[in-house]
Design an enzyme around this catalytic site. Structure first.
Site, mmCIF file in Angstrom:
data_model
loop_
_atom_site.group_PDB
_atom_site.id
_atom_site.type_symbol
_atom_site.label_atom_id
_atom_site.label_comp_id
_atom_site.label_asym_id
_atom_site.label_seq_id
_atom_site.Cartn_x
_atom_site.Cartn_y
_atom_site.Cartn_z
ATOM 1 N N ASN A 1 22.157 -107.113 48.053
ATOM 2 C CA ASN A 1 23.595 -107.297 48.229
ATOM 3 C C ASN A 1 24.183 -106.465 49.363
ATOM 4 O OD1 ASN A 1 22.860 -105.343 45.983
ATOM 5 N ND2 ASN A 1 24.945 -104.667 46.407
ATOM 6 N N ARG B 1 39.481 -113.732 52.961
ATOM 7 C CA ARG B 1 38.527 -114.817 52.659
ATOM 8 C C ARG B 1 39.181 -116.153 52.317
ATOM 9 N NH1 ARG B 1 34.797 -111.057 48.797
ATOM 10 N NH2 ARG B 1 33.826 -109.788 50.437
ATOM 11 N N HIS C 1 21.342 -108.106 43.840
ATOM 12 C CA HIS C 1 21.985 -108.882 42.789
ATOM 13 C C HIS C 1 21.070 -110.050 42.396
ATOM 14 C CE1 HIS C 1 25.441 -106.535 43.430
ATOM 15 N NE2 HIS C 1 26.206 -107.368 44.100
ATOM 16 N N ARG D 1 27.460 -106.392 35.372
ATOM 17 C CA ARG D 1 26.889 -105.242 36.081
ATOM 18 C C ARG D 1 25.730 -104.688 35.267
ATOM 19 N NH1 ARG D 1 28.093 -104.566 41.150
ATOM 20 N NH2 ARG D 1 30.315 -104.680 40.652
ATOM 21 N N GLY E 1 30.159 -95.331 54.903
ATOM 22 C CA GLY E 1 29.995 -95.933 53.582
ATOM 23 C C GLY E 1 28.644 -96.606 53.428
ATOM 24 N N GLY F 1 26.671 -102.505 44.470
ATOM 25 C CA GLY F 1 27.823 -103.330 44.809
ATOM 26 C C GLY F 1 29.138 -102.622 44.579
ATOM 27 N N CYS G 1 29.307 -110.781 48.308
ATOM 28 C CA CYS G 1 27.840 -110.678 48.278
ATOM 29 C C CYS G 1 27.210 -111.722 47.347
ATOM 30 C CB CYS G 1 27.419 -109.269 47.874
ATOM 31 S SG CYS G 1 28.309 -108.617 46.452
#
Length: 330
Positions: free
Chosen positions: A308, A97, A235, A228, A10, A157, A126
């Site tokens: 990012n 998280r 970013h 976005r 990825g 992102g 990020c």
């Protein structure tokens, strides 16, 4: 040091491999993991070829560290399995998280809280990482009261398919499969991730909750709007910070300039300020347009930009791995 990279093919996984190589992390055995369709394919790391293996094969090899960037579903299922065999997982998804007993780490700020017992460590969002890199030193000095952050987020992102959508639209291909609900070229979408019941997106909620956990401070208020934009490379964030204590503008710039991992680009007379164009491929967080808010006291405006995929994801994860290794926590 056996290192597994889960999601090795990825966008973030590839950057993880690149950063591990650039920073010369002491990898004695690399274990690249990807989806079933990639098993058996080869990747190159430090001039050597490594075969992509299945998740079970990686588990059986019991790596010291597994760096996950394969989505929340994968992390939820497999991070505990790796932890159970003694592997320390550094997870890039949002799964762990905000779980109370899991550490959320930006090494320059709070790596000192890590112990050998922490087998699943969360890598922050990020946009959160670049924000707290700037908030942290200013909070220590002036005591943050309220933060308003508006983001301008790169299509990277979202992933490779979003980059493909943008690039196709640039050349006029309207038939490309859309990752976003609208065209992204020549547009700005006030939607990053999905909407929750309160009409905030998941990205905005991450920005409103993660900083408090990382800074170990829930006394300040924070609100966010995430957008976005048709950009690659990093970013950007427009941030308004109200403090409990007043500040001197030059002192603010000095504090930020002396913060490890932060670079101040703030010379408006010469049109010098942070931009994704300059942040791409770099590990630092860039800050500029530093100025006093003329509408109310003790309030600061600034502009933050970072790659990012690097500091916002891969580099931060590798820095966590470095801390674990250097402090004999793995």
């Amino acid at each position: 040091m056996k290192i597994a990279v889960v999601g090795a093919t990825g966008m973030v996984g590839q950057i993880m491999l690149k950063v591990l190589e650039e920073r010369n992390f002491p990898v004695t055995e690399l274990i690249p993991v990807a989806s079933e369709k990639s098993i058996g394919k080869k990747i190159t790391f430090k001039g050597n070829e490594f075969e992509i293996v299945s998740m079970q094969d990686a588990l059986d090899r019991k790596p010291e560290i597994a760096m996950f960037s394969a989505g929340g579903t994968t992390s939820l299922e497999f991070a505990p399995k790796f932890a159970a065999v003694g592997t320390t997982v550094i997870d890039n998804s949002s799964t762990w998280r905000m779980v109370a007993d899991k550490k959320l780490i930006v090494p320059e700020i709070n790596a000192h809280v890590l112990t050998k017992e922490d087998k699943i460590i969360a890598n922050p969002n990020c946009s959160t990482i670049q924000l707290v890199m700037v908030l942290h030193p200013l909070n220590q000095k002036y005591d943050v009261k309220r933060v308003i952050v508006s983001t301008y987020q790169s299509v990277t992102g979202t992933g490779k398919n979003a980059v493909d959508q943008l690039n196709a639209e640039v050349v006029g291909n309207k038939e490309v499969e859309k990752v976003y609900p609208y065209e992204i070229f020549k547009n700005a979408l006030p939607q990053c991730d999905v909407f929750s019941d309160d009409d905030y997106t998941k990205e905005e909620i991450k920005l409103m909750t993660e900083p408090k956990k990382i800074l170990e401070d829930d006394t300040f208020k924070i609100t966010a709007t995430a957008v976005r934009v048709p950009v690659q490379g990093g970013h950007s964030e427009s941030v308004n910070i109200e403090f409990e204590n007043d500040f001197d503008l030059e002192e603010v710039k000095t504090i930020l300039a002396e913060t490890p991992g932060v670079i101040v680009l703030d010379d408006v007379k010469n049109n010098i300020y942070p931009m994704p164009l300059y942040s791409e491929g770099k590990d630092e967080v860039f800050v500029g347009r530093i100025r006093r808010d003329v509408s109310q006291p003790k309030t600061l405006n600034l502009w933050i930009v970072a790659d990012n995929l690097r500091k916002g994801a891969a580099t931060n994860a590798v820095q966590i791995a470095e801390y674990l290794y250097q402090n004999k926590l793995v």
